[in-house]
Write a protein that holds these residues in place. Structure first.
Motif, short mmCIF file in Angstrom:
data_model
loop_
_atom_site.label_atom_id
_atom_site.label_comp_id
_atom_site.label_asym_id
_atom_site.label_seq_id
_atom_site.Cartn_x
_atom_site.Cartn_y
_atom_site.Cartn_z
N GLY A 335 0.83 -1.18 0.00
CA GLY A 335 0.00 0.00 0.00
C GLY A 335 0.87 1.23 0.00
N ALA A 336 0.29 2.35 0.42
CA ALA A 336 1.06 3.59 0.45
C ALA A 336 2.05 3.61 1.61
N GLU A 337 1.77 2.82 2.64
CA GLU A 337 2.56 2.94 3.86
C GLU A 337 3.27 1.65 4.26
N ARG A 351 5.78 -1.75 8.17
CA ARG A 351 5.83 -0.39 7.64
C ARG A 351 7.15 -0.16 6.92
N SER A 352 7.05 0.45 5.76
CA SER A 352 8.22 0.66 4.92
C SER A 352 8.84 2.03 5.20
N LEU A 365 7.71 8.46 12.60
CA LEU A 365 6.39 8.09 12.09
C LEU A 365 6.18 6.58 12.14
N LEU A 366 7.22 5.81 11.78
CA LEU A 366 7.09 4.35 11.81
C LEU A 366 6.77 3.87 13.22
N THR A 394 6.27 -5.34 16.92
CA THR A 394 7.62 -4.81 17.12
C THR A 394 7.60 -3.34 16.73
N ARG A 395 8.77 -2.71 16.60
CA ARG A 395 8.84 -1.28 16.32
C ARG A 395 8.11 -0.90 15.04
#
Length: 519
Positions: A335-337, A351-352, A365-366, A394-395
């Protein structure tokens, strides 16, 4: 028969009085911008400036005319006094020369001149200017607004900060200059689904005691990252594979770099016009006016009243035949995130990191979004909302139950929108707003709506935030389907059934729709 002949375009929505002549290319362009001695743009003074220079600017362009077929003018959005000055000049010319009059939407004109000068076909457009910040895409004969600022435009935000530091107008170029020597500091980051807001960011920047260079750097990094994020969300939502940057703020090299990086990572193409066509200019009005006239869109004098709040999605686009067939940008599970990996009965959401964001902002932000998402998913389930069951965290990663069903965007029926309304009503009753209510984050499974992707969710009972929640969903429907009105009504039916405060929130959402951007 193909349209031949020239169209005169007059632009004067805000700071710049500009005129141009177009046939199948730009024949002439003249501009005389209003430069306030102090502070920002004063509408009446700007209008007086436009009136004083109009004859000279327009006259120079008309000297190049040899086959004039129409008079186009910026009908809105913009500052009322400025718009009225330009409209008066356009009407007078049209009557005197017995030529058709064409009222042009200023935002649409930015998009069309961008498409013409860069050669892109069917892009997601980031329109970043003084008074406007919008993410726009074409669908069903209209330019739909996927997301926009909920308060002030990004250019006005930069100018407000600049004025607080006694920097002359316009502030954007000077902020860009100071930012070159700055380092990152934390500032508020406000993205609400496909929408964003700059007021809190500007207030924090004005109050910061850090060096001017550091604040300018961080203001740019934060504001531009917000713009790129919502642009990427629109790419992921639509599957389009082109991004076009338009508007005066688009001249900022850092914003261009961030968008280019995002597009590279998603396999999309990035386009930006040369600076001549980025800011407000007569060429964009003349070119778009010529497109409209060639497809039979002259404007009767009786309908030539200006519209300071003229939205791009109000324009019926007669000059485009259809959308280019798009491919899905990025991996199908991205997705976008985040990237979601399915493993048996579990889904792992990671999360990327975003290369376009500063590492410090990206890490923050992550971490914040991962922790908040897990916490609010649990709270929502406790409130009777169908969500995935959390297995581990996790983080930057959440392991959760895999939800097997269909994304709402694949099954847009009234029945499913009623189910969605019931689910959001329960969510708001629990004191949570989702923050990203797009049709990709709502799963229809066994006659229920399951909510996923709580990355922008937060706990609140504020009517404004609930109204924005609904606004994000309704805006997504408006930008992706021609059946938005009955689907909206079906959602409201379900929402009202499960949330006692529905009427007040729906009223607030309607207020949000009608808020002007020229404030």
């Amino acid at each position: 028969m193909p349209f031949s002949g020239q169209v005169l375009g007059i632009e004067g929505t805000a700071w710049n009085l500009s005129a141009a002549l177009f046939n199948d290319h730009l024949c002439a362009l003249e501009s005389d911008p209003y430069r306030p001695p102090t502070g920002g743009i004063h509408p009446r003074e700007a209008a007086q400036h436009h009136a004083s220079v109009a004859a000279s600017v327009i006259g120079k362009v008309l000297d190049e005319a040899d086959d004039l077929q129409g008079i186009a003018f910026s009908q809105g959005p913009g500052l009322g006094p400025c718009l009225r000055t330009v409209a008066t000049a356009a009407r007078a010319l049209a009557v005197a020369r017995n030529l058709p009059l064409i009222g042009v939407n200023h935002c649409v004109a930015h998009v069309e001149i961008g498409r013409f000068t860069t050669g892109c076909e069917d892009p997601i457009v980031l329109y970043a200017s003084g008074a406007n910040t919008q993410v726009i895409g074409y669908l069903n004969n209209r330019y739909r607004i996927f997301g926009e600022t909920l308060d002030i435009g990004i250019g006005n935000a930069l100018d407000k900060f600049a004025r607080s530091k006694n920097l002359p107008h316009p502030g954007g170029p000077l902020i860009e200059k100071f930012a070159v020597k700055g380092s990152y500091i934390d500032l508020p980051y406000t993205v609400k689904g496909m929408d964003l807001a700059f007021s809190g960011l500007v207030s924090a920047a004005k109050e910061s005691r850090d060096s001017l260079e550091d604040v300018c750097f961080s203001l740019q990094e934060t504001a531009f990252a917000m713009c790129v994020e919502v642009t990427e969300r629109a790419l992921a939502q639509t599957g389009k594979d082109e991004v076009l940057l338009v508007g005066g703020v688009g001249a900022n090299r850092r914003l261009q770099q961030m968008l280019r990086t995002m597009c590279e990572d998603r396999g999309a193409s990035f386009y930006v016009p040369e600076n001549t066509f980025l800011g407000d200019n007569g060429a964009m009005i003349a070119y778009t006016g010529r497109l409209m006239l060639s497809h039979g869109d002259p404007l009767p004098l009786s309908d030539s009243t200006v519209n300071p709040n003229f939205r791009s999605d109000e324009v019926t686009v007669t000059w485009r035949s259809g959308e280019r067939e798009s491919r899905t940008t990025g991996p199908t599970n991205q997705g976008a995130e985040a990237v979601v990996t399915l493993n048996g009965h579990e889904a792992t959401k990671c999360r990327s990191s975003k290369r376009y964001r500063m590492p410090g902002l990206d890490h923050r932000l992550l971490t914040e979004r991962t922790r908040a998402e897990a916490k609010l998913i649990v709270q929502a389930r406790s409130g009777g909302v169908s969500t995935p069951v959390i297995r581990d965290i996790t983080r930057d990663t959440i392991v959760m139950e895999e939800i097997r069903g269909q994304q709402l965007k694949e099954v847009l029926t009234r029945e499913n929108l009623t189910l969605t309304g019931e689910a959001i009503g329960r969510l708001h009753t629990a004191g949570i707003v989702h923050g990203d209510l797009t049709t990709s984050n709502l799963i229809i499974r066994d006659q229920e709506c399951v909510l996923i992707d709580f990355g922008l969710a937060h706990a609140t009972h504020e009517i404004e935030n609930r109204g924005v929640d609904l606004h994000v969903l309704f805006q997504t429907l408006q930008s992706t389907t021609s059946e938005a009105a009955p689907l909206r009504a079906a959602f409201i039916k379900g929402y009202t059934a499960t949330f006692d405060g529905a009427a007040e929130v729906i009223e607030r959402e309607e207020e949000i729709i009608h808020r002007g951007r020229y404030l």
